[in-house]
Design an enzyme around this catalytic site. Structure first.
Site, PDB file in Angstrom:
ATOM      1  N   SER A 157       0.834  -1.191   0.000  1.00  0.00           N
ATOM      2  CA  SER A 157       0.000   0.000   0.000  1.00  0.00           C
ATOM      3  C   SER A 157       0.877   1.253   0.000  1.00  0.00           C
ATOM      4  CB  SER A 157      -0.949  -0.037   1.203  1.00  0.00           C
ATOM      5  OG  SER A 157      -1.880   1.011   1.148  1.00  0.00           O
ATOM      6  N   ASP A 222     -10.255  -4.629  -4.533  1.00  0.00           N
ATOM      7  CA  ASP A 222      -9.688  -3.650  -3.599  1.00  0.00           C
ATOM      8  C   ASP A 222     -10.481  -2.349  -3.705  1.00  0.00           C
ATOM      9  OD1 ASP A 222      -8.099  -1.778  -2.213  1.00  0.00           O
ATOM     10  OD2 ASP A 222      -6.252  -2.839  -2.738  1.00  0.00           O
ATOM     11  N   HIS A 251      -8.175  -5.021   0.125  1.00  0.00           N
ATOM     12  CA  HIS A 251      -6.953  -4.253   0.362  1.00  0.00           C
ATOM     13  C   HIS A 251      -6.101  -4.830   1.495  1.00  0.00           C
ATOM     14  CE1 HIS A 251      -4.390  -0.776  -0.143  1.00  0.00           C
ATOM     15  NE2 HIS A 251      -4.443  -0.515   1.161  1.00  0.00           N
TER      16      HIS A 251
END
Length: 265
Positions: A157, A222, A251
């Site tokens: 991320s 996601d 995610h």
């Protein structure tokens, strides 16, 4: 206007767990130990393991902060994984995952907390994360003798930002893994097609400078960082490895899918 948007992007990027899930304690020999935070008695980290397999470090950065890092040693390892985590986690939450990766991938693993996360001092910012990962890389070189050729950078991320910042400077890396990565901070918030000066984590530009193989992992469902971010980075990589698109993955749950470890191996 640009400053306001940049501040907005930064606010979306950084969510340190509050309170932190662990603390650092000074040992009698001058080193550090990690314990889980919360009401006493605190649980030591590692729990149920030989303590010699974990080094707890407190590193100085060039921007004046001190950052916490865990170095997990695998006696069978040839390679080392430098793990830059996502925006809402700290080392206490990630320790179990680190143990699994160390064992299944047969690597040494270095994980660290950004400035303002966990036991690290300072405040989270884009520039601080860059100095954070640089301090960790210097430690791997000087304290553990890790060369570029034996190092894999792993960014999850928002961790893709410091990962690609460092990877763009190291031409002989063994590899890079981008897990639920972002094209840029503003591109998470809105579908801009050009890179603006006040954007943060301009991965869309840095990915082209990475010379080693790049593995991209992204969930197709996601809803925080859309799949097109991962797909875009994969398409722009100079040496793309076969990507892993996890069907139905979100995610924060890709590690739960069997294909995750299988593909990394």
């Amino acid at each position: 206007m640009g400053c306001l948007i940049s501040q907005l992007a930064a606010k979306f990027a950084f969510f340190p767990p509050s309170p932190a899930t662990y603390e650092l304690k000074r040992r009698d020999d001058g080193g550090f130990a990690a314990v889980s935070a919360g009401p006493p008695p605190s649980t030591p980290i590692p729990y149920g393991e030989d303590g010699s397999s974990l080094d707890v470090l407190y590193l100085d950065t060039k921007r004046g902060n001190k950052i916490a890092a865990f170095y997990l040693k695998n006696p069978y390892a040839r390679l080392t994984l430098l793990y830059s985590h996502g925006n809402a986690a700290d080392l206490g939450q990630l320790y179990d995952l680190f143990v699994q990766l160390k064992a299944n991938l047969r690597v040494n693993l270095m994980g660290y907390d950004y400035s303002g996360y966990g036991a690290s001092t300072g405040k989270p910012s884009e520039l601080n994360t860059y100095s954070d990962i640089e301090a960790v890389y210097e430690c791997l070189q000087t304290e553990y003798g890790v060369s570029q050729e034996d190092l894999i950078l792993y960014g999850q991320s928002v961790g893709s930002g410091p990962t690609l910042h460092l990877a763009a400077q190291l031409p002989r890396l063994r590899g890079v893994v981008l897990h639920s990565a972002i094209l840029s901070g503003l591109r998470v918030l809105c579908h801009v097609k050009c890179t603006l000066c006040f954007d943060i984590y301009k991965n869309v530009n840095k990915i082209r400078k990475v010379k080693c193989p790049v593995l991209v992992i992204h969930g197709t469902e996601d809803d925080v960082v859309n799949w097109f971010h991962g797909n875009g980075l994969w398409k722009m990589a100079r040496d793309p490895y076969e990507p892993l698109w996890i069907k139905g993955g979100g995610h924060c749950n890709l590690e739960l899918y069997p294909d995750y470890i299988r593909h990394l191996c």
